[in-house]
Each structure stands twice: as structure tokens, then as C-alpha cells.
Design a protein around this motif. Structure first.
Motif, PDB file in Angstrom:
ATOM      1  N   ARG A 203       0.815  -1.079   0.046  1.00 26.06           N
ATOM      2  CA  ARG A 203      -0.013  -0.060  -0.063  1.00 26.06           C
ATOM      3  C   ARG A 203       0.774   1.252   0.012  1.00 26.06           C
ATOM      4  O   ARG A 203       1.956   0.983   0.433  1.00 26.06           O
ATOM      5  CB  ARG A 203      -1.011   0.019   1.176  1.00 26.06           C
ATOM      6  N   GLN A 204       0.424   2.433  -0.519  1.00 24.31           N
ATOM      7  CA  GLN A 204       0.997   3.662  -0.498  1.00 24.31           C
ATOM      8  C   GLN A 204       0.008   4.856  -0.107  1.00 24.31           C
ATOM      9  O   GLN A 204      -0.793   4.841  -0.903  1.00 24.31           O
ATOM     10  CB  GLN A 204       1.555   4.033  -2.131  1.00 24.31           C
ATOM     11  N   ALA A 205       0.300   5.512   0.788  1.00 26.13           N
ATOM     12  CA  ALA A 205      -0.517   6.465   1.235  1.00 26.13           C
ATOM     13  C   ALA A 205      -0.061   7.958   0.716  1.00 26.13           C
ATOM     14  O   ALA A 205       1.486   7.727   0.310  1.00 26.13           O
ATOM     15  CB  ALA A 205      -0.495   6.536   2.915  1.00 26.13           C
ATOM     16  N   PRO A 206      -0.646   8.937   0.498  1.00 30.06           N
ATOM     17  CA  PRO A 206      -0.193  10.125   0.192  1.00 30.06           C
ATOM     18  C   PRO A 206       1.031  10.574   0.769  1.00 30.06           C
ATOM     19  O   PRO A 206       1.104  10.699   1.942  1.00 30.06           O
ATOM     20  CB  PRO A 206      -1.439  11.049   0.021  1.00 30.06           C
ATOM     21  N   GLY A 207       2.087  11.079  -0.005  1.00 30.19           N
ATOM     22  CA  GLY A 207       3.501  11.355   0.712  1.00 30.19           C
ATOM     23  C   GLY A 207       4.063  10.320   1.286  1.00 30.19           C
ATOM     24  O   GLY A 207       5.127  10.804   1.898  1.00 30.19           O
ATOM     25  N   LYS A 208       3.863   9.253   1.244  1.00 33.04           N
ATOM     26  CA  LYS A 208       4.594   7.949   1.889  1.00 33.04           C
ATOM     27  C   LYS A 208       5.118   7.104   0.916  1.00 33.04           C
ATOM     28  O   LYS A 208       4.403   6.930  -0.226  1.00 33.04           O
ATOM     29  CB  LYS A 208       3.742   7.245   3.009  1.00 33.04           C
ATOM     30  N   GLN A 209       6.147   6.379   1.209  1.00 30.02           N
ATOM     31  CA  GLN A 209       6.665   5.442   0.329  1.00 30.02           C
ATOM     32  C   GLN A 209       5.758   4.139   0.390  1.00 30.02           C
ATOM     33  O   GLN A 209       4.837   3.764   1.389  1.00 30.02           O
ATOM     34  CB  GLN A 209       8.105   4.862   0.861  1.00 30.02           C
ATOM     35  N   ARG A 210       5.715   3.293  -0.587  1.00 29.81           N
ATOM     36  CA  ARG A 210       4.968   2.158  -1.010  1.00 29.81           C
ATOM     37  C   ARG A 210       5.791   1.272   0.180  1.00 29.81           C
ATOM     38  O   ARG A 210       6.812   0.907   0.491  1.00 29.81           O
ATOM     39  CB  ARG A 210       5.116   1.683  -2.268  1.00 29.81           C
ATOM     40  N   GLU A 211       4.718   0.405   1.067  1.00 29.88           N
ATOM     41  CA  GLU A 211       4.991  -0.424   2.131  1.00 29.88           C
ATOM     42  C   GLU A 211       4.367  -1.637   1.814  1.00 29.88           C
ATOM     43  O   GLU A 211       3.274  -1.822   1.343  1.00 29.88           O
ATOM     44  CB  GLU A 211       4.815   0.155   3.370  1.00 29.88           C
TER      45      GLU A 211
ATOM     46  N   TYR B   7      -3.756   0.437  -2.765  1.00 25.05           N
ATOM     47  CA  TYR B   7      -3.325  -1.079  -2.289  1.00 25.05           C
ATOM     48  C   TYR B   7      -3.242  -1.579  -3.886  1.00 25.05           C
ATOM     49  O   TYR B   7      -3.655  -1.565  -4.864  1.00 25.05           O
ATOM     50  CB  TYR B   7      -4.498  -1.820  -1.669  1.00 25.05           C
ATOM     51  N   TYR B   8      -1.948  -2.426  -3.929  1.00 23.89           N
ATOM     52  CA  TYR B   8      -1.156  -2.841  -4.914  1.00 23.89           C
ATOM     53  C   TYR B   8      -0.744  -4.391  -4.448  1.00 23.89           C
ATOM     54  O   TYR B   8      -0.646  -4.691  -3.506  1.00 23.89           O
ATOM     55  CB  TYR B   8      -0.230  -2.221  -5.363  1.00 23.89           C
ATOM     56  N   CYS B   9      -0.971  -5.201  -5.637  1.00 22.66           N
ATOM     57  CA  CYS B   9      -0.436  -6.396  -5.302  1.00 22.66           C
ATOM     58  C   CYS B   9       0.852  -6.657  -6.162  1.00 22.66           C
ATOM     59  O   CYS B   9       0.973  -6.068  -7.146  1.00 22.66           O
ATOM     60  CB  CYS B   9      -1.454  -7.939  -5.560  1.00 22.66           C
ATOM     61  N   ASN B  10       1.547  -7.814  -6.014  1.00 21.75           N
ATOM     62  CA  ASN B  10       2.797  -8.074  -6.819  1.00 21.75           C
ATOM     63  C   ASN B  10       3.156  -9.443  -6.581  1.00 21.75           C
ATOM     64  O   ASN B  10       2.637 -10.142  -5.669  1.00 21.75           O
ATOM     65  CB  ASN B  10       3.779  -7.050  -6.484  1.00 21.75           C
ATOM     66  N   ALA B  11       4.145  -9.972  -7.395  1.00 24.52           N
ATOM     67  CA  ALA B  11       4.705 -11.545  -7.179  1.00 24.52           C
ATOM     68  C   ALA B  11       6.066 -11.406  -7.181  1.00 24.52           C
ATOM     69  O   ALA B  11       6.793 -10.486  -7.623  1.00 24.52           O
ATOM     70  CB  ALA B  11       3.949 -12.142  -8.346  1.00 24.52           C
ATOM     71  N   ARG B  12       6.526 -12.652  -6.629  1.00 23.84           N
ATOM     72  CA  ARG B  12       8.161 -12.691  -6.780  1.00 23.84           C
ATOM     73  C   ARG B  12       8.364 -14.408  -6.673  1.00 23.84           C
ATOM     74  O   ARG B  12       7.535 -14.894  -5.820  1.00 23.84           O
ATOM     75  CB  ARG B  12       9.024 -11.977  -5.682  1.00 23.84           C
ATOM     76  N   ARG B  13       9.392 -14.725  -7.293  1.00 24.86           N
ATOM     77  CA  ARG B  13       9.872 -16.061  -7.312  1.00 24.86           C
ATOM     78  C   ARG B  13      10.524 -16.154  -5.727  1.00 24.86           C
ATOM     79  O   ARG B  13      11.013 -15.220  -5.374  1.00 24.86           O
ATOM     80  CB  ARG B  13      10.682 -16.330  -8.310  1.00 24.86           C
ATOM     81  N   VAL B  14      10.518 -17.198  -5.077  1.00 23.36           N
ATOM     82  CA  VAL B  14      11.243 -17.661  -3.922  1.00 23.36           C
ATOM     83  C   VAL B  14      12.772 -17.285  -4.140  1.00 23.36           C
ATOM     84  O   VAL B  14      13.438 -17.515  -5.286  1.00 23.36           O
ATOM     85  CB  VAL B  14      11.050 -18.961  -3.665  1.00 23.36           C
TER      86      VAL B  14
ATOM     87  N   SER C 250      13.997 -14.266  -4.871  1.00 26.27           N
ATOM     88  CA  SER C 250      13.987 -13.361  -5.730  1.00 26.27           C
ATOM     89  C   SER C 250      13.188 -11.888  -5.478  1.00 26.27           C
ATOM     90  O   SER C 250      12.704 -11.941  -4.209  1.00 26.27           O
ATOM     91  CB  SER C 250      13.707 -13.908  -7.168  1.00 26.27           C
ATOM     92  N   THR C 251      13.486 -11.248  -6.254  1.00 19.93           N
ATOM     93  CA  THR C 251      12.785  -9.626  -6.051  1.00 19.93           C
ATOM     94  C   THR C 251      11.337  -9.592  -6.688  1.00 19.93           C
ATOM     95  O   THR C 251      10.936 -10.386  -7.538  1.00 19.93           O
ATOM     96  CB  THR C 251      13.691  -8.723  -6.521  1.00 19.93           C
ATOM     97  N   TRP C 252      10.470  -8.645  -6.038  1.00 24.08           N
ATOM     98  CA  TRP C 252       9.497  -8.332  -6.660  1.00 24.08           C
ATOM     99  C   TRP C 252       9.427  -7.966  -7.903  1.00 24.08           C
ATOM    100  O   TRP C 252      10.525  -7.423  -8.329  1.00 24.08           O
ATOM    101  CB  TRP C 252       8.469  -7.391  -5.702  1.00 24.08           C
ATOM    102  N   LEU C 253       8.606  -8.054  -8.741  1.00 24.46           N
ATOM    103  CA  LEU C 253       8.140  -7.634 -10.046  1.00 24.46           C
ATOM    104  C   LEU C 253       8.102  -6.180 -10.332  1.00 24.46           C
ATOM    105  O   LEU C 253       7.030  -5.707 -10.703  1.00 24.46           O
ATOM    106  CB  LEU C 253       7.208  -8.454 -10.908  1.00 24.46           C
ATOM    107  N   GLY C 254       9.046  -5.213  -9.891  1.00 25.40           N
ATOM    108  CA  GLY C 254       8.702  -3.954  -9.756  1.00 25.40           C
ATOM    109  C   GLY C 254       8.395  -3.271 -11.074  1.00 25.40           C
ATOM    110  O   GLY C 254       7.947  -2.340 -10.868  1.00 25.40           O
ATOM    111  N   GLY C 255       8.600  -3.902 -12.141  1.00 22.75           N
ATOM    112  CA  GLY C 255       8.249  -3.134 -13.239  1.00 22.75           C
ATOM    113  C   GLY C 255       6.991  -3.416 -13.903  1.00 22.75           C
ATOM    114  O   GLY C 255       6.533  -2.898 -14.911  1.00 22.75           O
ATOM    115  N   TYR C 256       6.139  -3.981 -12.904  1.00 21.89           N
ATOM    116  CA  TYR C 256       4.749  -4.460 -13.258  1.00 21.89           C
ATOM    117  C   TYR C 256       3.528  -4.233 -12.476  1.00 21.89           C
ATOM    118  O   TYR C 256       2.644  -4.769 -12.172  1.00 21.89           O
ATOM    119  CB  TYR C 256       4.514  -6.007 -13.783  1.00 21.89           C
ATOM    120  N   TRP C 257       3.555  -3.112 -11.785  1.00 23.68           N
ATOM    121  CA  TRP C 257       2.717  -2.614 -10.776  1.00 23.68           C
ATOM    122  C   TRP C 257       1.253  -2.387 -11.749  1.00 23.68           C
ATOM    123  O   TRP C 257       1.345  -1.619 -12.868  1.00 23.68           O
ATOM    124  CB  TRP C 257       2.889  -1.412  -9.985  1.00 23.68           C
TER     125      TRP C 257
END
Length: 119
Positions: free
Chosen positions: A38-46, A93-100, A102-109
């Protein structure tokens, strides 16, 4: 092509509930760890919650005991049940995925789904 489509957000009063859904495509869903952010206004995505391929879950301290993440591998969908909502839960609110391991698929929000908790 990897795609995440979030839905289910809305305006709810404090103490209320919402159930978010995220449909994933372009990945072999069952082999990915899924997460809600999730990302609130003025805050980083958490990161709010994660669920492994085996169904193990983990939550941020701020939502522990109030939110529940689940997944349906047959439908390529991950859910977030949110109860006892507080104004500080207001965010996109956003969802994302990652392989075990590995990192989240940050280019696919996806576009996210807005949750507003207010009286």
C-alpha cells in the motif's frame, strides 16, 4: 505479459471491512510468492502482507490480527480481507509477485485500488 489487476477498494467507516482482489496474468501463479502493498499520500510504498506458494503468511505489524491474505491458485487471484479498518489504512493498495529468493516484479505494478477509511 505480466499484469496485475486490483479491485474491491472503496470508502468505508472506521471499524468496517473490505475485501480486495488481485487477478494476476502472465505468470505461473502457483510458483510465485504473492504480496499486498500500500502507498499512502506522501509516503513510500510499504509491504502489508505476503503469502507463499505453500500458503504461509506474514504481515506487517500495523495490520497483524486485522488483515488476512489468501490465494486461489485455480483463479490466479490473491485476496486481502481487511477488518477493523482504521483511518491510517487509507492508501492505494497494490499486489505483486516474486519467485522464492528473488525480488518483486517492480516493473509491473497495476493501477491499484483506493481504500479510504473515514467517517
Amino acid at each position: 505479459q505480466v499484469q496485475f489487476v486490483e479491485s474491491g477498494g472503496g470508502l468505508v467507516q472506521p471499524g468496517g471491512s473490505l475485501r480486495l482482489s488481485c487477478a494476476a496474468s502472465g505468470i505461473t501463479f502457483s510458483v510465485y510468492v504473492m504480496g499486498w502493498f500500500r502507498q499512502a499520500p506522501g509516503k513510500q510504498r510499504e509491504l502489508v502482507a505476503t503469502i507463499t506458494t505453500g500458503g504461509s503468511t506474514n504481515y506487517a505489524d500495523s495490520v497483524l490480527g486485522r488483515f488476512t491474505i489468501s490465494r486461489d491458485n485455480a483463479e490466479n487471484t490473491v485476496y486481502l480481507q481487511m477488518n477493523s479498518l482504521k483511518p491510517e489504512d487509507t492508501a492505494v493498495y497494490y499486489c505483486n509477485a516474486r519467485r522464492v529468493s528473488s525480488t518483486w516484479l517492480g516493473g509491473y505494478w497495476g493501477q491499484g485500488t483506493q481504500v479510504t477509511v473515514s467517517s
